[in-house]
Design a protein around this motif. Structure first.
Motif, PDB file in Angstrom:
ATOM      1  N   LEU A  32      62.146 165.786 131.712  1.00 32.78           N
ATOM      2  CA  LEU A  32      62.943 164.501 132.163  1.00 32.78           C
ATOM      3  C   LEU A  32      62.034 163.327 132.917  1.00 32.78           C
ATOM      4  O   LEU A  32      62.158 162.315 132.446  1.00 32.78           O
ATOM      5  CB  LEU A  32      64.102 164.985 133.414  1.00 32.78           C
ATOM      6  CG  LEU A  32      65.113 165.633 132.572  1.00 32.78           C
ATOM      7  CD1 LEU A  32      66.311 166.082 133.974  1.00 32.78           C
ATOM      8  CD2 LEU A  32      65.855 165.018 131.524  1.00 32.78           C
ATOM      9  N   ALA A  33      60.804 163.926 133.523  1.00 30.06           N
ATOM     10  CA  ALA A  33      60.042 163.274 134.097  1.00 30.06           C
ATOM     11  C   ALA A  33      59.123 162.173 133.094  1.00 30.06           C
ATOM     12  O   ALA A  33      58.720 161.242 133.312  1.00 30.06           O
ATOM     13  CB  ALA A  33      59.091 164.025 134.965  1.00 30.06           C
ATOM     14  N   GLY A  34      59.210 162.866 132.119  1.00 29.06           N
ATOM     15  CA  GLY A  34      58.407 162.252 130.957  1.00 29.06           C
ATOM     16  C   GLY A  34      59.245 160.936 130.239  1.00 29.06           C
ATOM     17  O   GLY A  34      58.675 160.157 129.499  1.00 29.06           O
ATOM     18  N   LEU A  35      60.514 161.074 130.428  1.00 25.28           N
ATOM     19  CA  LEU A  35      61.450 160.001 129.912  1.00 25.28           C
ATOM     20  C   LEU A  35      61.417 158.748 130.647  1.00 25.28           C
ATOM     21  O   LEU A  35      61.168 158.751 131.904  1.00 25.28           O
ATOM     22  CB  LEU A  35      62.862 160.587 129.599  1.00 25.28           C
ATOM     23  CG  LEU A  35      63.017 161.799 128.864  1.00 25.28           C
ATOM     24  CD1 LEU A  35      64.513 162.021 128.996  1.00 25.28           C
ATOM     25  CD2 LEU A  35      62.633 161.323 127.277  1.00 25.28           C
ATOM     26  N   SER A  36      61.387 157.450 130.284  1.00 26.18           N
ATOM     27  CA  SER A  36      61.737 156.242 130.736  1.00 26.18           C
ATOM     28  C   SER A  36      63.171 156.353 131.325  1.00 26.18           C
ATOM     29  O   SER A  36      64.068 157.158 131.316  1.00 26.18           O
ATOM     30  CB  SER A  36      61.762 155.026 129.812  1.00 26.18           C
ATOM     31  OG  SER A  36      62.966 155.182 129.124  1.00 26.18           O
ATOM     32  N   SER A  37      63.298 155.334 132.559  1.00 25.08           N
ATOM     33  CA  SER A  37      64.572 155.289 133.126  1.00 25.08           C
ATOM     34  C   SER A  37      65.453 154.955 132.173  1.00 25.08           C
ATOM     35  O   SER A  37      66.783 155.535 132.179  1.00 25.08           O
ATOM     36  CB  SER A  37      64.642 154.434 134.366  1.00 25.08           C
ATOM     37  OG  SER A  37      63.756 154.593 135.318  1.00 25.08           O
ATOM     38  N   GLU A  39      66.010 156.012 129.180  1.00 25.16           N
ATOM     39  CA  GLU A  39      66.204 156.972 128.153  1.00 25.16           C
ATOM     40  C   GLU A  39      67.054 158.091 129.182  1.00 25.16           C
ATOM     41  O   GLU A  39      67.839 158.896 128.436  1.00 25.16           O
ATOM     42  CB  GLU A  39      64.748 157.751 127.855  1.00 25.16           C
ATOM     43  CG  GLU A  39      64.171 156.920 126.511  1.00 25.16           C
ATOM     44  CD  GLU A  39      62.642 157.202 126.437  1.00 25.16           C
ATOM     45  OE1 GLU A  39      62.361 157.115 125.263  1.00 25.16           O
ATOM     46  OE2 GLU A  39      62.154 158.094 127.434  1.00 25.16           O
ATOM     47  N   LEU A  40      66.618 158.309 130.376  1.00 24.43           N
ATOM     48  CA  LEU A  40      67.540 159.049 131.300  1.00 24.43           C
ATOM     49  C   LEU A  40      68.664 158.668 131.372  1.00 24.43           C
ATOM     50  O   LEU A  40      69.845 159.420 131.231  1.00 24.43           O
ATOM     51  CB  LEU A  40      66.755 159.119 132.593  1.00 24.43           C
ATOM     52  CG  LEU A  40      65.490 159.841 132.950  1.00 24.43           C
ATOM     53  CD1 LEU A  40      64.993 159.556 134.130  1.00 24.43           C
ATOM     54  CD2 LEU A  40      65.620 161.211 132.391  1.00 24.43           C
ATOM     55  N   CYS A  41      69.013 157.261 131.412  1.00 22.79           N
ATOM     56  CA  CYS A  41      70.397 156.807 131.595  1.00 22.79           C
ATOM     57  C   CYS A  41      71.213 157.131 130.187  1.00 22.79           C
ATOM     58  O   CYS A  41      72.436 157.242 130.177  1.00 22.79           O
ATOM     59  CB  CYS A  41      70.474 155.380 132.081  1.00 22.79           C
ATOM     60  SG  CYS A  41      69.791 155.147 133.641  1.00 22.79           S
ATOM     61  N   GLU A  42      70.430 156.909 129.010  1.00 23.11           N
ATOM     62  CA  GLU A  42      71.217 157.161 127.634  1.00 23.11           C
ATOM     63  C   GLU A  42      71.495 158.617 127.592  1.00 23.11           C
ATOM     64  O   GLU A  42      72.460 158.866 127.169  1.00 23.11           O
ATOM     65  CB  GLU A  42      69.943 156.620 126.877  1.00 23.11           C
ATOM     66  CG  GLU A  42      70.375 156.681 125.267  1.00 23.11           C
ATOM     67  CD  GLU A  42      69.562 156.170 124.310  1.00 23.11           C
ATOM     68  OE1 GLU A  42      69.916 155.590 123.290  1.00 23.11           O
ATOM     69  OE2 GLU A  42      68.382 156.470 124.696  1.00 23.11           O
ATOM     70  N   ASP A  69      68.635 153.215 139.136  1.00 24.58           N
ATOM     71  CA  ASP A  69      69.735 153.530 138.811  1.00 24.58           C
ATOM     72  C   ASP A  69      70.366 153.150 137.521  1.00 24.58           C
ATOM     73  O   ASP A  69      69.742 152.222 136.769  1.00 24.58           O
ATOM     74  CB  ASP A  69      71.075 153.543 139.823  1.00 24.58           C
ATOM     75  CG  ASP A  69      71.345 151.900 140.034  1.00 24.58           C
ATOM     76  OD1 ASP A  69      71.302 151.220 138.945  1.00 24.58           O
ATOM     77  OD2 ASP A  69      71.698 151.741 141.117  1.00 24.58           O
ATOM     78  N   CYS A  70      71.390 153.888 136.959  1.00 24.34           N
ATOM     79  CA  CYS A  70      71.865 153.625 135.467  1.00 24.34           C
ATOM     80  C   CYS A  70      72.444 152.248 135.423  1.00 24.34           C
ATOM     81  O   CYS A  70      72.871 151.737 134.099  1.00 24.34           O
ATOM     82  CB  CYS A  70      72.593 154.584 134.875  1.00 24.34           C
ATOM     83  SG  CYS A  70      71.630 156.134 134.391  1.00 24.34           S
ATOM     84  N   ARG A  71      73.145 151.811 136.588  1.00 23.20           N
ATOM     85  CA  ARG A  71      73.683 150.411 136.463  1.00 23.20           C
ATOM     86  C   ARG A  71      73.032 149.271 135.969  1.00 23.20           C
ATOM     87  O   ARG A  71      73.323 148.416 135.054  1.00 23.20           O
ATOM     88  CB  ARG A  71      74.398 149.893 137.766  1.00 23.20           C
ATOM     89  CG  ARG A  71      75.394 150.691 138.309  1.00 23.20           C
ATOM     90  CD  ARG A  71      75.795 150.464 139.696  1.00 23.20           C
ATOM     91  NE  ARG A  71      74.760 150.870 140.518  1.00 23.20           N
ATOM     92  CZ  ARG A  71      74.919 151.211 141.883  1.00 23.20           C
ATOM     93  NH1 ARG A  71      76.163 151.053 142.325  1.00 23.20           N
ATOM     94  NH2 ARG A  71      73.937 151.396 142.545  1.00 23.20           N
ATOM     95  N   SER A  72      71.540 149.366 136.234  1.00 26.25           N
ATOM     96  CA  SER A  72      70.684 148.232 135.618  1.00 26.25           C
ATOM     97  C   SER A  72      70.397 148.439 134.184  1.00 26.25           C
ATOM     98  O   SER A  72      69.599 147.513 133.821  1.00 26.25           O
ATOM     99  CB  SER A  72      69.414 148.484 136.548  1.00 26.25           C
ATOM    100  OG  SER A  72      68.477 149.500 136.526  1.00 26.25           O
ATOM    101  N   HIS A  73      70.923 149.507 133.836  1.00 22.93           N
ATOM    102  CA  HIS A  73      70.269 149.787 132.150  1.00 22.93           C
ATOM    103  C   HIS A  73      71.484 149.858 131.359  1.00 22.93           C
ATOM    104  O   HIS A  73      71.286 150.370 130.129  1.00 22.93           O
ATOM    105  CB  HIS A  73      69.645 151.036 132.130  1.00 22.93           C
ATOM    106  CG  HIS A  73      68.244 151.052 132.920  1.00 22.93           C
ATOM    107  ND1 HIS A  73      67.179 150.406 132.656  1.00 22.93           N
ATOM    108  CD2 HIS A  73      68.004 151.791 134.112  1.00 22.93           C
ATOM    109  CE1 HIS A  73      66.549 150.461 133.617  1.00 22.93           C
ATOM    110  NE2 HIS A  73      66.622 151.589 134.397  1.00 22.93           N
ATOM    111  N   GLY A  74      72.610 149.562 131.830  1.00 23.25           N
ATOM    112  CA  GLY A  74      74.143 149.567 131.020  1.00 23.25           C
ATOM    113  C   GLY A  74      73.823 148.695 129.802  1.00 23.25           C
ATOM    114  O   GLY A  74      74.294 149.433 128.705  1.00 23.25           O
ATOM    115  N   ALA A  75      73.357 147.662 129.792  1.00 23.14           N
ATOM    116  CA  ALA A  75      73.643 146.849 128.531  1.00 23.14           C
ATOM    117  C   ALA A  75      72.412 147.360 127.625  1.00 23.14           C
ATOM    118  O   ALA A  75      72.692 147.318 126.428  1.00 23.14           O
ATOM    119  CB  ALA A  75      73.013 145.226 129.160  1.00 23.14           C
ATOM    120  N   ALA A  76      71.476 147.657 128.047  1.00 22.09           N
ATOM    121  CA  ALA A  76      70.321 148.191 127.318  1.00 22.09           C
ATOM    122  C   ALA A  76      70.851 149.525 126.516  1.00 22.09           C
ATOM    123  O   ALA A  76      70.575 149.826 125.109  1.00 22.09           O
ATOM    124  CB  ALA A  76      68.953 148.510 127.772  1.00 22.09           C
TER     125      ALA A  76
END
Length: 95
Positions: A32-37, A39-42, A69-76
């Motif tokens: 998990l540490a190797g994934l981008s934020s 990708e974690l949210c996805e 947090d995942c709120r900032s990545h929702g659109a992506a």
């Protein structure tokens, strides 16, 4: 195979294998540490019901460690989901 598609397969493959058994997919903290934020949210969005409680906690801890947090990545995450669906439905021949 493009990088995005490879990464999506790496993330999705464990869930596909365990789709019928909720709460059985575990990811080690190092993976998990190797994934981008993003990708974690996805991962959380696409495999949430299949993740073990331990993995959910690890995922949340990793995002907290990054002060993200995942709120900032929702659109992506939504855009990547649409891109993956488009590729699955139409392949590369369509724009």
């Amino acid at each position: 195979m493009n990088t995005l598609r490879k990464r999506m397969l790496q993330i999705a493959l464990p869930a596909v294998l365990a789709a019928s058994i909720p709460g059985c997919v575990t990811y080690p903290a190092g993976q998990l540490a190797g994934l981008s934020s993003l990708e974690l949210c996805e991962l959380r969005e696409n495999q949430g019901v299949n993740l073990t409680e331990e993995t959910r906690r690890t995922l949340a801890s990793e995002l907290q460690r990054r002060n993200d947090d995942c709120r900032s990545h929702g659109a992506a995450v939504a855009a990547r989901r649409l891109e993956a669906l488009h590729l699955d439905m139409y392949g590369r021949q369509s724009p």
